[in-house]
Design a protein around this motif. Structure first.
Motif, short mmCIF file in Angstrom:
data_model
loop_
_atom_site.label_atom_id
_atom_site.label_comp_id
_atom_site.label_asym_id
_atom_site.label_seq_id
_atom_site.Cartn_x
_atom_site.Cartn_y
_atom_site.Cartn_z
N ASP A 57 0.79 -1.23 0.00
CA ASP A 57 0.00 0.00 0.00
C ASP A 57 0.82 1.28 0.00
O ASP A 57 0.25 2.36 -0.12
CB ASP A 57 -0.93 0.02 1.22
N ILE A 58 2.13 1.18 0.14
CA ILE A 58 2.95 2.39 0.16
C ILE A 58 4.18 2.18 -0.70
O ILE A 58 4.79 1.11 -0.70
CB ILE A 58 3.35 2.82 1.58
N TYR A 59 4.48 3.20 -1.48
CA TYR A 59 5.67 3.20 -2.31
C TYR A 59 6.04 4.65 -2.54
O TYR A 59 5.21 5.54 -2.38
CB TYR A 59 5.45 2.46 -3.63
N GLU A 60 7.26 4.88 -2.92
CA GLU A 60 7.68 6.25 -3.16
C GLU A 60 7.00 6.79 -4.41
O GLU A 60 6.82 6.08 -5.39
CB GLU A 60 9.20 6.33 -3.30
N PHE A 61 6.63 8.03 -4.33
CA PHE A 61 5.89 8.68 -5.40
C PHE A 61 6.63 8.60 -6.73
O PHE A 61 6.05 8.29 -7.74
CB PHE A 61 5.65 10.14 -5.00
N HIS A 62 7.91 8.85 -6.75
CA HIS A 62 8.68 8.86 -8.00
C HIS A 62 8.59 7.51 -8.70
O HIS A 62 8.47 7.45 -9.92
CB HIS A 62 10.14 9.22 -7.73
N ASP A 63 8.63 6.43 -7.94
CA ASP A 63 8.58 5.10 -8.54
C ASP A 63 7.30 4.88 -9.34
O ASP A 63 7.29 4.16 -10.32
CB ASP A 63 8.69 4.01 -7.47
N SER A 64 6.22 5.52 -8.92
CA SER A 64 4.94 5.31 -9.59
C SER A 64 4.74 6.25 -10.77
O SER A 64 3.75 6.17 -11.46
CB SER A 64 3.80 5.49 -8.60
N LEU A 65 5.65 7.17 -10.99
CA LEU A 65 5.46 8.21 -11.99
C LEU A 65 6.04 7.90 -13.35
O LEU A 65 5.65 8.51 -14.34
CB LEU A 65 6.08 9.53 -11.50
N GLN A 66 7.00 7.01 -13.42
CA GLN A 66 7.67 6.78 -14.70
C GLN A 66 6.64 6.39 -15.75
O GLN A 66 5.76 5.58 -15.51
CB GLN A 66 8.74 5.71 -14.55
N GLY A 67 6.75 7.04 -16.92
CA GLY A 67 5.81 6.77 -17.99
C GLY A 67 4.51 7.55 -17.86
O GLY A 67 3.53 7.19 -18.48
N THR A 68 4.50 8.61 -17.07
CA THR A 68 3.29 9.41 -16.91
C THR A 68 3.58 10.87 -17.26
O THR A 68 4.72 11.28 -17.38
CB THR A 68 2.74 9.36 -15.47
N THR A 69 2.50 11.61 -17.41
CA THR A 69 2.63 13.06 -17.52
C THR A 69 2.04 13.67 -16.26
O THR A 69 1.09 13.13 -15.68
CB THR A 69 1.91 13.62 -18.76
N LEU A 70 2.63 14.75 -15.82
CA LEU A 70 2.15 15.49 -14.65
C LEU A 70 1.93 16.93 -15.05
O LEU A 70 2.74 17.51 -15.78
CB LEU A 70 3.20 15.48 -13.54
N THR A 71 0.87 17.52 -14.55
CA THR A 71 0.65 18.94 -14.73
C THR A 71 0.90 19.62 -13.39
O THR A 71 0.28 19.29 -12.39
CB THR A 71 -0.77 19.24 -15.24
N LEU A 72 1.86 20.54 -13.40
CA LEU A 72 2.22 21.31 -12.21
C LEU A 72 1.61 22.69 -12.34
O LEU A 72 1.76 23.33 -13.38
CB LEU A 72 3.74 21.42 -12.09
N THR A 73 0.91 23.14 -11.31
CA THR A 73 0.35 24.49 -11.32
C THR A 73 0.87 25.24 -10.11
O THR A 73 1.05 24.67 -9.05
CB THR A 73 -1.19 24.46 -11.29
N PHE A 74 1.12 26.52 -10.33
CA PHE A 74 1.63 27.37 -9.25
C PHE A 74 1.52 28.82 -9.67
O PHE A 74 1.20 29.12 -10.82
CB PHE A 74 3.07 27.02 -8.89
N GLN A 75 1.78 29.69 -8.73
CA GLN A 75 1.86 31.11 -9.02
C GLN A 75 3.30 31.54 -8.87
O GLN A 75 4.06 30.95 -8.09
CB GLN A 75 0.95 31.92 -8.11
N MET A 76 3.66 32.56 -9.64
CA MET A 76 5.05 33.00 -9.67
C MET A 76 5.08 34.51 -9.79
O MET A 76 4.29 35.10 -10.54
CB MET A 76 5.73 32.34 -10.88
#
Length: 151
Positions: A57-76
């Motif tokens: 039930d637990i694994y590091e986030f990076h390990d589950s991300l390979q082969g995915t796209t992520l959208t990062l939102t923020f203000q700058m």
């Protein structure tokens, strides 16, 4: 009654210590530094039953991300070179930038949305986000989207 198998993304500081220790025990086993679950559990200070209860039930986030796209939102803040810094940071971590959207700055602050592709060679995305957030003028980076990448 069927249980929902949903996922949550939470910051490390909010994760109970036993779950973090399960991740460490799994790393010890994967690296070959210990040979048995008992040795791994003892090394990190948890019981074997805790390890077995949570290991799937637990694994590091990076390990589950390979082969995915992520959208990062923020203000700058609207400052010369700040967007360039963020884009270079993404490149430095080895992610591929797919899209960049920036609003016109209002009161000196712009909303940014960057979609990245996480590659097998991409370094830890959470470290990248942490480094982004530490940059003066970047405000709270959120992962607002995640999807599979199709080759």
């Amino acid at each position: 009654m069927q249980q929902d198998a949903g996922y949550y993304v939470i910051r490390k500081q909010a994760v109970p210590e036993v779950l973090l220790k399960v991740v460490e025990a799994k790393k010890l086993l994967e690296s070959g530094k210990v040979k048995t679950v008992n040795d791994a559990a003892d090394s990190v200070g948890i019981s074997r039953s805790s390890f077995y209860k949570y290991k799937e039930d637990i694994y590091e986030f990076h390990d589950s991300l390979q082969g995915t796209t992520l959208t990062l939102t923020f203000q700058m803040n609207d400052e010369v070179g700040l967007l360039s810094y963020v884009l270079n940071l993404i490149a430095e971590f080895g992610a591929n930038i797919l899209t960049i959207h920036q609003s016109i700055p209002l009161n000196g602050v712009a909303s940014i949305s960057i979609t990245i592709q996480v590659l097998p060679t991409t370094r830890d995305v959470m470290d990248m986000i942490d480094k982004m957030e530490k940059a003066s003028g970047v405000h709270k980076v959120h992962i607002s989207g995640r999807s599979a990448t199709f080759a």
